[in-house]
Motif scaffolding. Structure first.
Motif, PDB file in Angstrom:
ATOM      1  N   HIS A 145      13.197  60.494   3.354  1.00 23.86           N
ATOM      2  CA  HIS A 145      14.595  60.695   3.729  1.00 23.86           C
ATOM      3  C   HIS A 145      15.377  59.422   3.427  1.00 23.86           C
ATOM      4  O   HIS A 145      14.924  58.320   3.737  1.00 23.86           O
ATOM      5  CB  HIS A 145      14.716  61.016   5.221  1.00 23.86           C
ATOM      6  N   ASN A 146      16.545  59.586   2.845  1.00 29.60           N
ATOM      7  CA  ASN A 146      17.405  58.457   2.518  1.00 29.60           C
ATOM      8  C   ASN A 146      18.532  58.393   3.539  1.00 29.60           C
ATOM      9  O   ASN A 146      19.534  59.104   3.418  1.00 29.60           O
ATOM     10  CB  ASN A 146      17.964  58.591   1.096  1.00 29.60           C
ATOM     11  N   CYS A 147      18.367  57.599   4.573  1.00 30.03           N
ATOM     12  CA  CYS A 147      19.406  57.449   5.588  1.00 30.03           C
ATOM     13  C   CYS A 147      19.189  56.124   6.307  1.00 30.03           C
ATOM     14  O   CYS A 147      18.132  55.501   6.173  1.00 30.03           O
ATOM     15  CB  CYS A 147      19.402  58.615   6.575  1.00 30.03           C
ATOM     16  N   ARG A 148      20.155  55.731   7.071  1.00 28.34           N
ATOM     17  CA  ARG A 148      20.053  54.480   7.830  1.00 28.34           C
ATOM     18  C   ARG A 148      19.964  54.783   9.318  1.00 28.34           C
ATOM     19  O   ARG A 148      20.703  55.623   9.829  1.00 28.34           O
ATOM     20  CB  ARG A 148      21.268  53.579   7.562  1.00 28.34           C
TER      21      ARG A 148
ATOM     22  N   ARG B 112      -2.603  60.466   8.839  1.00 23.59           N
ATOM     23  CA  ARG B 112      -1.745  60.670   7.664  1.00 23.59           C
ATOM     24  C   ARG B 112      -0.478  59.831   7.787  1.00 23.59           C
ATOM     25  O   ARG B 112       0.024  59.277   6.791  1.00 23.59           O
ATOM     26  CB  ARG B 112      -1.397  62.150   7.514  1.00 23.59           C
ATOM     27  N   ALA B 113       0.061  59.726   8.993  1.00 23.45           N
ATOM     28  CA  ALA B 113       1.275  58.938   9.196  1.00 23.45           C
ATOM     29  C   ALA B 113       1.038  57.472   8.857  1.00 23.45           C
ATOM     30  O   ALA B 113       1.850  56.840   8.160  1.00 23.45           O
ATOM     31  CB  ALA B 113       1.742  59.078  10.645  1.00 23.45           C
ATOM     32  N   ARG B 114      -0.080  56.922   9.321  1.00 22.32           N
ATOM     33  CA  ARG B 114      -0.389  55.513   9.036  1.00 22.32           C
ATOM     34  C   ARG B 114      -0.594  55.293   7.536  1.00 22.32           C
ATOM     35  O   ARG B 114      -0.145  54.287   6.970  1.00 22.32           O
ATOM     36  CB  ARG B 114      -1.626  55.080   9.820  1.00 22.32           C
ATOM     37  N   ALA B 115      -1.262  56.244   6.902  1.00 27.59           N
ATOM     38  CA  ALA B 115      -1.491  56.140   5.454  1.00 27.59           C
ATOM     39  C   ALA B 115      -0.167  56.184   4.699  1.00 27.59           C
ATOM     40  O   ALA B 115       0.038  55.427   3.737  1.00 27.59           O
ATOM     41  CB  ALA B 115      -2.409  57.273   4.992  1.00 27.59           C
ATOM     42  N   ALA B 116       0.739  57.040   5.126  1.00 30.20           N
ATOM     43  CA  ALA B 116       2.034  57.159   4.464  1.00 30.20           C
ATOM     44  C   ALA B 116       2.833  55.872   4.596  1.00 30.20           C
ATOM     45  O   ALA B 116       3.513  55.439   3.658  1.00 30.20           O
ATOM     46  CB  ALA B 116       2.818  58.331   5.054  1.00 30.20           C
ATOM     47  N   TRP B 117       2.754  55.252   5.766  1.00 27.94           N
ATOM     48  CA  TRP B 117       3.481  54.005   5.979  1.00 27.94           C
ATOM     49  C   TRP B 117       2.926  52.894   5.091  1.00 27.94           C
ATOM     50  O   TRP B 117       3.675  52.104   4.519  1.00 27.94           O
ATOM     51  CB  TRP B 117       3.413  53.615   7.451  1.00 27.94           C
TER      52      TRP B 117
ATOM     53  N   SER C 285      10.452  62.050  -3.065  1.00 30.13           N
ATOM     54  CA  SER C 285       9.331  62.530  -2.265  1.00 30.13           C
ATOM     55  C   SER C 285       8.149  62.766  -3.197  1.00 30.13           C
ATOM     56  O   SER C 285       8.317  62.985  -4.400  1.00 30.13           O
ATOM     57  CB  SER C 285       9.696  63.826  -1.543  1.00 30.13           C
ATOM     58  N   THR C 286       6.965  62.708  -2.645  1.00 25.61           N
ATOM     59  CA  THR C 286       5.765  62.931  -3.431  1.00 25.61           C
ATOM     60  C   THR C 286       4.860  63.889  -2.671  1.00 25.61           C
ATOM     61  O   THR C 286       5.216  64.366  -1.592  1.00 25.61           O
ATOM     62  CB  THR C 286       5.042  61.596  -3.717  1.00 25.61           C
ATOM     63  N   ARG C 287       3.707  64.176  -3.214  1.00 32.61           N
ATOM     64  CA  ARG C 287       2.804  65.130  -2.582  1.00 32.61           C
ATOM     65  C   ARG C 287       2.424  64.659  -1.171  1.00 32.61           C
ATOM     66  O   ARG C 287       2.001  63.529  -0.981  1.00 32.61           O
ATOM     67  CB  ARG C 287       1.543  65.296  -3.439  1.00 32.61           C
ATOM     68  N   ASN C 288       2.605  65.545  -0.205  1.00 30.37           N
ATOM     69  CA  ASN C 288       2.284  65.263   1.203  1.00 30.37           C
ATOM     70  C   ASN C 288       3.129  64.149   1.800  1.00 30.37           C
ATOM     71  O   ASN C 288       2.722  63.521   2.791  1.00 30.37           O
ATOM     72  CB  ASN C 288       0.799  64.935   1.379  1.00 30.37           C
TER      73      ASN C 288
ATOM     74  N   ASP D 229       0.069  69.999  13.176  1.00 30.55           N
ATOM     75  CA  ASP D 229      -0.778  70.432  12.070  1.00 30.55           C
ATOM     76  C   ASP D 229      -1.004  69.253  11.125  1.00 30.55           C
ATOM     77  O   ASP D 229      -0.050  68.683  10.584  1.00 30.55           O
ATOM     78  CB  ASP D 229      -0.092  71.582  11.327  1.00 30.55           C
ATOM     79  N   ALA D 230      -2.253  68.890  10.919  1.00 30.60           N
ATOM     80  CA  ALA D 230      -2.573  67.737  10.067  1.00 30.60           C
ATOM     81  C   ALA D 230      -2.181  67.958   8.618  1.00 30.60           C
ATOM     82  O   ALA D 230      -2.081  67.000   7.842  1.00 30.60           O
ATOM     83  CB  ALA D 230      -4.062  67.418  10.156  1.00 30.60           C
ATOM     84  N   SER D 231      -1.966  69.208   8.220  1.00 32.09           N
ATOM     85  CA  SER D 231      -1.577  69.481   6.834  1.00 32.09           C
ATOM     86  C   SER D 231      -0.081  69.281   6.596  1.00 32.09           C
ATOM     87  O   SER D 231       0.378  69.310   5.446  1.00 32.09           O
ATOM     88  CB  SER D 231      -1.960  70.912   6.444  1.00 32.09           C
ATOM     89  N   GLU D 232       0.683  69.076   7.686  1.00 27.38           N
ATOM     90  CA  GLU D 232       2.116  68.826   7.525  1.00 27.38           C
ATOM     91  C   GLU D 232       2.314  67.535   6.738  1.00 27.38           C
ATOM     92  O   GLU D 232       1.629  66.534   6.984  1.00 27.38           O
ATOM     93  CB  GLU D 232       2.791  68.684   8.894  1.00 27.38           C
ATOM     94  N   PRO D 233       3.250  67.501   5.777  1.00 29.01           N
ATOM     95  CA  PRO D 233       3.492  66.252   5.048  1.00 29.01           C
ATOM     96  C   PRO D 233       4.026  65.173   5.975  1.00 29.01           C
ATOM     97  O   PRO D 233       4.715  65.463   6.957  1.00 29.01           O
ATOM     98  CB  PRO D 233       4.528  66.652   3.996  1.00 29.01           C
ATOM     99  N   ALA D 234       3.679  63.938   5.674  1.00 27.55           N
ATOM    100  CA  ALA D 234       4.217  62.814   6.429  1.00 27.55           C
ATOM    101  C   ALA D 234       5.702  62.674   6.107  1.00 27.55           C
ATOM    102  O   ALA D 234       6.177  63.149   5.078  1.00 27.55           O
ATOM    103  CB  ALA D 234       3.459  61.539   6.083  1.00 27.55           C
ATOM    104  N   GLU D 235       6.438  61.996   6.994  1.00 31.09           N
ATOM    105  CA  GLU D 235       7.870  61.801   6.785  1.00 31.09           C
ATOM    106  C   GLU D 235       8.225  60.337   6.988  1.00 31.09           C
ATOM    107  O   GLU D 235       7.861  59.739   8.005  1.00 31.09           O
ATOM    108  CB  GLU D 235       8.688  62.648   7.756  1.00 31.09           C
TER     109      GLU D 235
END
Length: 274
Positions: free
Chosen positions: A84-87, A33-38, A77-80, A62-68
């Motif tokens: 975060h807006n920061c530097r 999920r992390a790779r897909a989110a990126w 933010s969107t589904r799953n 937990d694989a159901s946790e949303p990616a960040e």
């Protein structure tokens, strides 16, 4: 390979994010999920939180946790997917498999500020155990970001983090003991036989009083060979003068007061000032 048809996408793939699909035969893990989110967020994005922890090798996510992800600017933010807006400073970013991710310390810093106490300690125990991260490294980040949200929560959490836990139930067992006011146990205690060689490593305990606490997961009961070895192992440990207190899921989650009573009684019998 040719382009996939709409029919193939619909029947053979699942959409994780807009434009990002995964074969239905591939399990959706936290790392996947992390790779897909990126891929969805774009190369300027930086994975953090559980997503970064997963790519750093942390377990029990937990694989159901949303990616960040972190993206500078106004991004919704969107589904799953949590955006975060920061530097981040350059020393808070690294690259794993070609993907920009927060460093181990920054990922832990973000998790510890966001999660409630027990989930945060479970997550940070796992991250420290997988990577060798130390609580002091996250404390340094707190000093560098004095205006960040959640610092009070993070600092209170770091006091109880221990990378020696090898599963979430071990973390929770330790917290039940500590929260009851009992001495904090040491984790991963090596057990030496009469010949001086280590033949076992206990989940947690107190060397000073020769008391151990061990969590028995489901495999200890369902795997015949594992169960046979557990019985032999316990007999050898107790023959060396250790008191072993065994904990299972029912005792931990349904009767924590009895868990505390047993540990307190074991420590008292061994002369501990409890």
């Amino acid at each position: 390979m040719g382009a996939l048809t709409e029919h193939q996408l619909y029947h053979d793939f699942v959409r994780l994010y807009q434009g990002v699909y995964l074969s239905k035969r591939t399990p959706v893990t936290a790392a996947v999920r992390a790779r897909a989110a990126w891929l969805f967020a774009g190369p300027s994005a930086i994975l953090t939180g559980f997503s970064a922890a997963a790519l750093h090798g942390s377990k029990w996510i937990d694989a159901s946790e949303p990616a960040e992800v972190i993206r500078v600017g106004h991004h919704r933010s969107t589904r799953n997917l949590i955006v975060h807006n920061c530097r981040l400073t350059s020393d808070e970013i690294t690259v794993v498999d070609g993907i920009r991710v927060a460093t181990v310390a920054r990922a832990g810093f973000d998790l510890g500020r966001r999660l409630s106490r027990i989930p945060a300690i479970v997550a940070l125990d796992a991250l420290c155990g997988a990577t060798g991260l130390k609580p002091v490294e996250m404390s340094r980040l707190a000093e560098q970001h004095p205006r960040a949200r959640g610092l009070i929560r993070l600092r209170s959490v770091l006091e109880d983090v221990d990378g020696g836990a090898e599963s979430p139930p071990e973390t929770r067992t330790r917290l039940v003991i500590v929260d009851a006011g009992l001495p904090r146990p040491e984790t991963q205690i090596p057990i030496l036989g009469s010949d001086g060689w280590r033949f076992a490593c206990s989940d947690m305990g107190w060397r000073e009083w020769s008391v151990l606490v061990e969590y028995d997961g489901e495999h200890h009961w369902t795997d015949r060979r594992q169960r046979a070895w557990d019985i032999e192992r316990s007999a050898r440990i107790e023959a060396l003068g250790w008191k072993v207190i065994r904990v299972g899921a029912e005792l931990l989650y349904d009767r924590p007061h009895e868990l505390v009573r047993r540990v307190r009684a074991g420590l008292c019998a061994a002369g501990a000032p409890v």
